[in-house]
Design an enzyme around this catalytic site. Sequence first.
Site, PDB file in Angstrom:
ATOM      1  N   HIS A   7      11.298  57.285  51.574  1.00 26.76           N
ATOM      2  CA  HIS A   7      12.421  56.925  52.567  1.00 26.76           C
ATOM      3  C   HIS A   7      13.587  57.953  52.084  1.00 26.76           C
ATOM      4  O   HIS A   7      14.054  58.004  50.852  1.00 26.76           O
ATOM      5  CB  HIS A   7      12.810  55.460  52.891  1.00 26.76           C
TER       6      HIS A   7
ATOM      7  N   ASP B 239      16.772  55.669  44.586  1.00 26.48           N
ATOM      8  CA  ASP B 239      15.909  54.955  45.542  1.00 26.48           C
ATOM      9  C   ASP B 239      16.390  55.366  46.892  1.00 26.48           C
ATOM     10  O   ASP B 239      17.573  54.897  47.315  1.00 26.48           O
ATOM     11  CB  ASP B 239      16.219  53.557  45.498  1.00 26.48           C
TER      12      ASP B 239
ATOM     13  N   GLU C 144      14.154  52.213  55.989  1.00 23.78           N
ATOM     14  CA  GLU C 144      13.481  51.264  54.852  1.00 23.78           C
ATOM     15  C   GLU C 144      14.349  50.103  54.174  1.00 23.78           C
ATOM     16  O   GLU C 144      13.920  49.359  54.055  1.00 23.78           O
ATOM     17  CB  GLU C 144      12.897  52.231  53.820  1.00 23.78           C
ATOM     18  N   GLU C 145      15.516  50.724  53.924  1.00 16.78           N
ATOM     19  CA  GLU C 145      16.498  49.763  53.476  1.00 16.78           C
ATOM     20  C   GLU C 145      16.793  48.662  54.289  1.00 16.78           C
ATOM     21  O   GLU C 145      17.446  47.665  53.641  1.00 16.78           O
ATOM     22  CB  GLU C 145      17.772  50.440  53.092  1.00 16.78           C
TER      23      GLU C 145
ATOM     24  N   ASP D  24       7.941  55.332  45.990  1.00 17.17           N
ATOM     25  CA  ASP D  24       9.297  54.696  46.104  1.00 17.17           C
ATOM     26  C   ASP D  24       9.698  54.352  44.548  1.00 17.17           C
ATOM     27  O   ASP D  24       9.102  54.980  43.684  1.00 17.17           O
ATOM     28  CB  ASP D  24       9.514  53.195  47.014  1.00 17.17           C
TER      29      ASP D  24
ATOM     30  N   HIS E 164      19.566  49.550  43.238  1.00 14.02           N
ATOM     31  CA  HIS E 164      20.692  49.214  44.019  1.00 14.02           C
ATOM     32  C   HIS E 164      22.013  49.441  43.503  1.00 14.02           C
ATOM     33  O   HIS E 164      22.901  48.651  43.903  1.00 14.02           O
ATOM     34  CB  HIS E 164      20.461  47.921  44.716  1.00 14.02           C
TER      35      HIS E 164
END
Length: 344
Positions: A70, A187, A221-222, A242, A322
């Site tokens: 993603h 990510d 995706e997030e 991922d 994150h």
Amino acid sequence: MKKEKKYIEYILKQAEALLAIDSPSGFTEKVTDYLCEEYKRLGYKPVKTKKGGVLVEIGGKGNAILTMAHVDTLGGMVAEIKSNGRLRLTRVGGLNANNIETENCRIYTLDGKVYDGTVQLTDASIHVNDDYQKSERTFDSVEVLLDEKVSSKEDVKALGIENGSFVCMDPRTRITESGYIKSRFLDDKLSTAILLGFAKYVKDEDLKLSRKVYQHITVFEEVGHGACASAPEDVEELLSVDMGCVGEGLECTDRQVSICVKDGHGPYHYDVVKALIQAAKDNHIDYAADVYPYYGSDADAALSAGIDARHGLIGPGVYASHGYERSHKDAVAATLELLKAYLA
């Protein structure tokens, strides 16, 4: 070794290019335009899905597998323009207020203007605010200060900024001499670049794949529904590429490829996990198999949407997910090698 270095260099170049394009969930057109052009340059025929992702057939016949990464990231959105001209944010995806304080950011208006700003704690001067240390960092206690001469809500609106304007954090990308890759949003732009690297490898080497391989670069995706649609009808297997989790209680480091055996949604398909681990062992690839305690992937989303297929998840080890994330060239190489071993 020289051939491998060529593809790693290409992947890192593409990762830097992708990371430089702001693309929180819902604001991804520029980055998918870039991806389409790069796939075309490699000799493929990408298509954009109705949701805005990029779908491309890489080659091969039969027993089709959909590999997924993603390109949408965490981000923010203006939720309120305060009377003093500062901005209250609402998060897009899992953005955490604790680790964006003092981050530079960009604010995008609907008419295409871009403004600079900084995320700060409200009343951020330690020499003034005696409660600075005790203040909890939430999206009610941090705010964006625009780098413009504004002191009222009206001043801000005159710039074209309004509720719903996207706020994008500076990724601060850096690749060190020792091979570490540091940036926000590895990510999953690092794995997106790895899929591009695999596509380049297939084309450059005129590789005859043992089964049909698709790549799907998703854009939601997030926020949980990236791969809920657009799987071709002949797909029998889903492989998310991922970030691999790195942290206490897990074996993976940020120099390995991670094979996920179970995440927050449950175990991955046993046959897929077993085959991935066997491919890594047979090809002497540095891997770790781990359980991710708080995680969901595009493969999970696809199955939740009712797609009938086996599923798996791999990715380069990434530390500080994150937040300001870190991986290494070794993890990139190991992930690419596992894709080659599993798909070629």
